[in-house]
Structure formats: C-alpha cells, structure tokens
Design a protein around this motif. Structure first.
Motif, PDB file in Angstrom:
ATOM      1  N   LYS A 265      -9.587 -10.659  -8.018  1.00  0.00           N
ATOM      2  CA  LYS A 265      -9.183  -9.268  -7.791  1.00  0.00           C
ATOM      3  C   LYS A 265     -10.200  -8.512  -6.932  1.00  0.00           C
ATOM      4  N   ARG A 266     -10.487  -9.043  -5.789  1.00  0.00           N
ATOM      5  CA  ARG A 266     -11.360  -8.376  -4.823  1.00  0.00           C
ATOM      6  C   ARG A 266     -10.481  -7.948  -3.655  1.00  0.00           C
ATOM      7  N   TRP A 267      -9.930  -6.753  -3.760  1.00  0.00           N
ATOM      8  CA  TRP A 267      -8.790  -6.364  -2.934  1.00  0.00           C
ATOM      9  C   TRP A 267      -9.172  -5.823  -1.568  1.00  0.00           C
ATOM     10  N   ASN A 268      -8.370  -6.197  -0.589  1.00  0.00           N
ATOM     11  CA  ASN A 268      -8.338  -5.564   0.728  1.00  0.00           C
ATOM     12  C   ASN A 268      -6.906  -5.099   0.973  1.00  0.00           C
ATOM     13  N   LEU A 269      -6.762  -3.898   1.513  1.00  0.00           N
ATOM     14  CA  LEU A 269      -5.438  -3.356   1.780  1.00  0.00           C
ATOM     15  C   LEU A 269      -4.898  -3.905   3.098  1.00  0.00           C
ATOM     16  N   LEU A 270      -3.695  -4.476   3.049  1.00  0.00           N
ATOM     17  CA  LEU A 270      -3.020  -4.991   4.243  1.00  0.00           C
ATOM     18  C   LEU A 270      -1.811  -4.126   4.561  1.00  0.00           C
ATOM     19  N   PHE A 271      -1.493  -4.016   5.833  1.00  0.00           N
ATOM     20  CA  PHE A 271      -0.322  -3.254   6.280  1.00  0.00           C
ATOM     21  C   PHE A 271       0.732  -4.162   6.912  1.00  0.00           C
ATOM     22  N   ILE A 272       0.356  -5.403   7.206  1.00  0.00           N
ATOM     23  CA  ILE A 272       1.268  -6.393   7.788  1.00  0.00           C
ATOM     24  C   ILE A 272       1.078  -7.699   7.029  1.00  0.00           C
ATOM     25  N   PRO A 273       2.176  -8.343   6.578  1.00  0.00           N
ATOM     26  CA  PRO A 273       3.596  -8.115   6.854  1.00  0.00           C
ATOM     27  C   PRO A 273       4.250  -7.054   5.997  1.00  0.00           C
ATOM     28  N   GLY A 274       3.481  -6.344   5.171  1.00  0.00           N
ATOM     29  CA  GLY A 274       3.974  -5.240   4.369  1.00  0.00           C
ATOM     30  C   GLY A 274       2.764  -4.513   3.823  1.00  0.00           C
ATOM     31  N   LEU A 275       3.011  -3.449   3.052  1.00  0.00           N
ATOM     32  CA  LEU A 275       1.916  -2.701   2.457  1.00  0.00           C
ATOM     33  C   LEU A 275       1.585  -3.294   1.094  1.00  0.00           C
ATOM     34  N   PHE A 276       0.442  -3.951   0.984  1.00  0.00           N
ATOM     35  CA  PHE A 276       0.014  -4.524  -0.286  1.00  0.00           C
ATOM     36  C   PHE A 276      -1.464  -4.868  -0.209  1.00  0.00           C
ATOM     37  N   TYR A 277      -2.054  -5.148  -1.350  1.00  0.00           N
ATOM     38  CA  TYR A 277      -3.447  -5.579  -1.413  1.00  0.00           C
ATOM     39  C   TYR A 277      -3.499  -7.101  -1.489  1.00  0.00           C
ATOM     40  N   TYR A 278      -4.568  -7.656  -0.908  1.00  0.00           N
ATOM     41  CA  TYR A 278      -4.779  -9.098  -1.034  1.00  0.00           C
ATOM     42  C   TYR A 278      -6.175  -9.350  -1.560  1.00  0.00           C
ATOM     43  N   GLY A 279      -6.259 -10.199  -2.583  1.00  0.00           N
ATOM     44  CA  GLY A 279      -7.534 -10.585  -3.157  1.00  0.00           C
ATOM     45  C   GLY A 279      -7.909 -11.973  -2.696  1.00  0.00           C
ATOM     46  N   ILE A 280      -8.313 -12.815  -3.644  1.00  0.00           N
ATOM     47  CA  ILE A 280      -8.651 -14.204  -3.322  1.00  0.00           C
ATOM     48  C   ILE A 280      -7.506 -15.083  -3.802  1.00  0.00           C
ATOM     49  N   GLY A 281      -6.573 -15.364  -2.894  1.00  0.00           N
ATOM     50  CA  GLY A 281      -5.405 -16.171  -3.239  1.00  0.00           C
ATOM     51  C   GLY A 281      -4.432 -15.487  -4.164  1.00  0.00           C
ATOM     52  N   LEU A 282      -4.456 -14.169  -4.187  1.00  0.00           N
ATOM     53  CA  LEU A 282      -3.618 -13.374  -5.082  1.00  0.00           C
ATOM     54  C   LEU A 282      -3.347 -12.032  -4.424  1.00  0.00           C
ATOM     55  N   SER A 283      -2.123 -11.502  -4.601  1.00  0.00           N
ATOM     56  CA  SER A 283      -1.812 -10.191  -4.032  1.00  0.00           C
ATOM     57  C   SER A 283      -1.483  -9.196  -5.125  1.00  0.00           C
ATOM     58  N   LYS A 284      -1.612  -7.919  -4.774  1.00  0.00           N
ATOM     59  CA  LYS A 284      -1.252  -6.818  -5.672  1.00  0.00           C
ATOM     60  C   LYS A 284      -0.275  -5.916  -4.941  1.00  0.00           C
ATOM     61  N   GLN A 285       0.905  -5.748  -5.513  1.00  0.00           N
ATOM     62  CA  GLN A 285       1.962  -4.986  -4.864  1.00  0.00           C
ATOM     63  C   GLN A 285       2.122  -3.616  -5.520  1.00  0.00           C
ATOM     64  N   PRO A 286       1.888  -2.508  -4.761  1.00  0.00           N
ATOM     65  CA  PRO A 286       2.180  -1.177  -5.301  1.00  0.00           C
ATOM     66  C   PRO A 286       3.689  -1.006  -5.486  1.00  0.00           C
ATOM     67  N   LEU A 287       4.070  -0.320  -6.555  1.00  0.00           N
ATOM     68  CA  LEU A 287       5.485  -0.051  -6.796  1.00  0.00           C
ATOM     69  C   LEU A 287       5.915   1.260  -6.157  1.00  0.00           C
ATOM     70  N   SER A 288       5.009   2.239  -6.150  1.00  0.00           N
ATOM     71  CA  SER A 288       5.317   3.552  -5.575  1.00  0.00           C
ATOM     72  C   SER A 288       3.999   4.284  -5.362  1.00  0.00           C
ATOM     73  N   LEU A 289       4.018   5.403  -4.664  1.00  0.00           N
ATOM     74  CA  LEU A 289       2.802   6.169  -4.443  1.00  0.00           C
ATOM     75  C   LEU A 289       2.184   6.677  -5.742  1.00  0.00           C
ATOM     76  N   PRO A 290       2.972   7.210  -6.706  1.00  0.00           N
ATOM     77  CA  PRO A 290       2.358   7.672  -7.960  1.00  0.00           C
ATOM     78  C   PRO A 290       1.714   6.547  -8.766  1.00  0.00           C
ATOM     79  N   THR A 291       2.172   5.316  -8.575  1.00  0.00           N
ATOM     80  CA  THR A 291       1.618   4.188  -9.341  1.00  0.00           C
ATOM     81  C   THR A 291       0.927   3.201  -8.404  1.00  0.00           C
ATOM     82  N   PHE A 292       0.294   3.737  -7.348  1.00  0.00           N
ATOM     83  CA  PHE A 292      -0.238   2.877  -6.285  1.00  0.00           C
ATOM     84  C   PHE A 292      -1.290   1.902  -6.794  1.00  0.00           C
TER      85      PHE A 292
END
Length: 341
Positions: A265-292
């Motif tokens: 869980k060492r996240w970097n924010l990516l904008f391509i191919p979508g808006l999500f965070y990427y850690g080490i072989g794992l991603s974190k997907q925001p559901l909405s702005l209030p629960t980002f």
C-alpha cells in the motif's frame, strides 16, 4: 426502511446494469469475509458460471507469485532486474537524456509501475486491436517497440508512476528464469492447483472458444492471438466464483504472509488508463469524491473484469461487465452493493 442485500436485490441490480449503453452482459460475485453473504448473479448474455478473460486482474496473480517467491527466499523485491535478465533483453529499455538506466531498475519498480519503462500498449496498439487486427505482443516484440520510446521519468523517481503492461511482461520473464519453467506451468502449480481452481487457466489455444467474447462498445472483439501472447500481464481465464476464491486467498495469507499486504500500500495516483491509485502490484479504486480515500483494493482488467476487496465492510467483489469501456458501470455497481450491506 433500508434495503438489504439478498439474491433478489442483486439480481435486480444486475438486470439494471445491462440496460446501460454497450453493457450486453455482466456477472458479479459478492461475499463477506465471514462467509455470511455468498451471492452470485449473471445477467444478459453472461451466465453466473461462464468463463471470461480476467485481463489485467492477472497482475494480482503475478504479485502473489512474487511474494511467495520472496517468502521462499528465491528473490527480493529490491533486486535489480539485471540480476535475472540478460543484457540483450534489457539493454536500452530505459534511456533518458542519453543515459541507459535499464540496469538500475528493480523488481519492486516493475511491480509498482515506477520503473519509467514505457508502455507498449499505446493508443495506436489499442486502435489496431479494436479494429480487428489481432496480433501477438510477446515479450521480444514488446521490448523492441519500447526501445523506440522515450521514458517520462527516471526509475524510482519520487511521486512518479506510469501504468505499463511492459513491466509485467518482464516480471513474468523473471519468474520463468527463477523457476526454470514457463509462466503457464508456474501459475498452475503455485496458484491454480494450490487453491484447487478447476476452471481457471492460462489462455494459450487460439481455438479455445470457452471464454465469452469481449466487446468494444457495440462491437464483439475476437483477439485469440493477442490474448494468448500476454500471459503475465493479462492472459488468465477464470469464472467469477473461482476469481473470488483467489481474491480471498490473496488477502487472507493463503498464498503469502498476510503482513506483506501492508508493504503493497505505497500509493501513487494514476490518471491513465483511469483515475486510481497504484501500489506495489495492487491498486486502490476510489468510489466517489466523498469517499476518495476509502480502500477498494484489488485490480481491474481491460476486459471489464474486476476483483476488489472493501475492508471497511469486509466485502469481496469479483466479476466482469465484459466491456472495454465499461469500468464506470462496475464501479457504480459495487458502490450500490456496499451501501446495502
């Protein structure tokens, strides 16, 4: 009165999901960690037990293998890829400002998409594939293309990340070299057999018609040559139920020490191919702005496949909307289910 999640409610939500533009079928499996909510539903042209391409969800399987190999002291994530890959393989895959940094790249940087190695899967490649130009993108071809591209940042540069399927092709090769076997056999021995997955396999036979056809908008995509060539980055076929078995094993210490999840869980924010965070072989997907900052942890597949865990409510989701452009529909579907639990 608040509605609760049950089979009927899930069926209704799935029926609604396939009314969305270009969503012709969907399947979703949802479970709680305490086994109190095992539900699955298929809609449209997808049945609950259909085979589908999990695409980049395959990267979670690579992560599991890497952590398992580390636990067995066969590698360290800080190892340089030049410790495993030949000079001919990696020379000039990362040249920036006239300097070749290829030998400095680590396994961890490949896994976290912080290597700076360009992605072969460009808009031009996508355009060719969705136009029906089925073609192989094996490692040698991928690296040849990448050597013609300029990296956007130095390996491991702080707060810099770029999603790159090239990274995972290289990880697959490293695993093959360590184990002395092809990645297809390694997946089978270390994951499929370990978890007794009888309907999960690597797609290699171009005449195999078991996976449901992919879609790009309203157009069916028939890409057997491509799908058979990208095993480490996206070549696994499975079902929603068996992907669920894998996902729960991934997050519960069945395949590697559970405490290793913290490191991922060492996240970097990516904008391509979508808006999500990427850690080490794992991603974190925001559901909405209030629960980002809520953690929906797992991975997407370009096929519309998904495998995510929502720790706040101990919920697991697997399935597919089987649409190249359908990820927003899947996000909303998971969001609605979370609210019902």
């Amino acid at each position: 009165m608040k509605k609760s999640l049950n089979q009927s409610r899930l069926d209704d939500l799935m029926s609604y999901a396939i009314t969305k533009k270009n969503i012709f079928g969907a399947v979703l499996c949802v479970e709680k960690g305490d086994h109190s909510l095992p539900l699955i539903s298929g809609a449209g042209n997808i049945q609950a037990d259909d085979f589908y391409f999990i695409a980049s969800v395959t990267k979670l399987y690579i992560t599991a293998v890497m952590l398992k190999l580390r636990f067995e002291n066969q590698l360290q994530l800080e190892d340089k890829i030049s410790d495993y890959l030949s000079a001919d393989t990696i020379s000039q895959i990362h040249v920036l400002n006239g300097v070749d940094y290829s030998n400095d790249i680590t396994i961890k940087q490949l896994m976290s998409n912080t290597s700076g190695i360009p992605d072969y899967f460009t808009s031009d490649v996508v355009s060719e594939l969705i136009s029906g130009n089925d073609q192989s993108w094996h490692l040698e071809k991928t690296l040849e293309a990448v050597k013609q591209k300029k990296p956007k940042f130095f390996p491991g540069q702080k707060r810099k990340a770029q999603y790159s399927d090239t990274n995972y092709q290289l990880l697959g090769k490293i695993i093959e070299i360590i184990k002395g076997k092809d990645i297809q056999t390694i997946f089978k021995e270390l994951i499929f057999d370990e978890l007794q997955l009888e309907k999960t396999y690597v797609y290699k036979d171009v005449n195999d018609s078991r996976p449901i056809p992919l879609y790009y908008k309203s157009k069916p995509l028939h890409l057997p040559i491509y799908m058979s060539s990208i095993t480490p980055e996206g070549g696994i076929v499975s079902t929603a139920k068996e992907t669920m078995w894998f996902l729960k094993a991934f997050f519960n210490g069945r395949l590697f020490p559970k405490q290793d999840l913290i490191e991922l869980k060492r996240w970097n924010l990516l904008f391509i191919p979508g808006l999500f965070y990427y850690g080490i072989g794992l991603s974190k997907q925001p559901l909405s702005l209030p629960t980002f900052n809520k953690e929906l942890l797992g991975h997407w597949g370009q096929s519309g496949a998904f495998a995510f865990y929502y720790p706040d409510k101990n919920l697991y989701f697997t399935g597919t909307v089987n649409q190249f452009t359908g990820h927003a529909v899947a996000v909303r579907l998971m969001g609605k289910l979370i609210k019902l639990v």
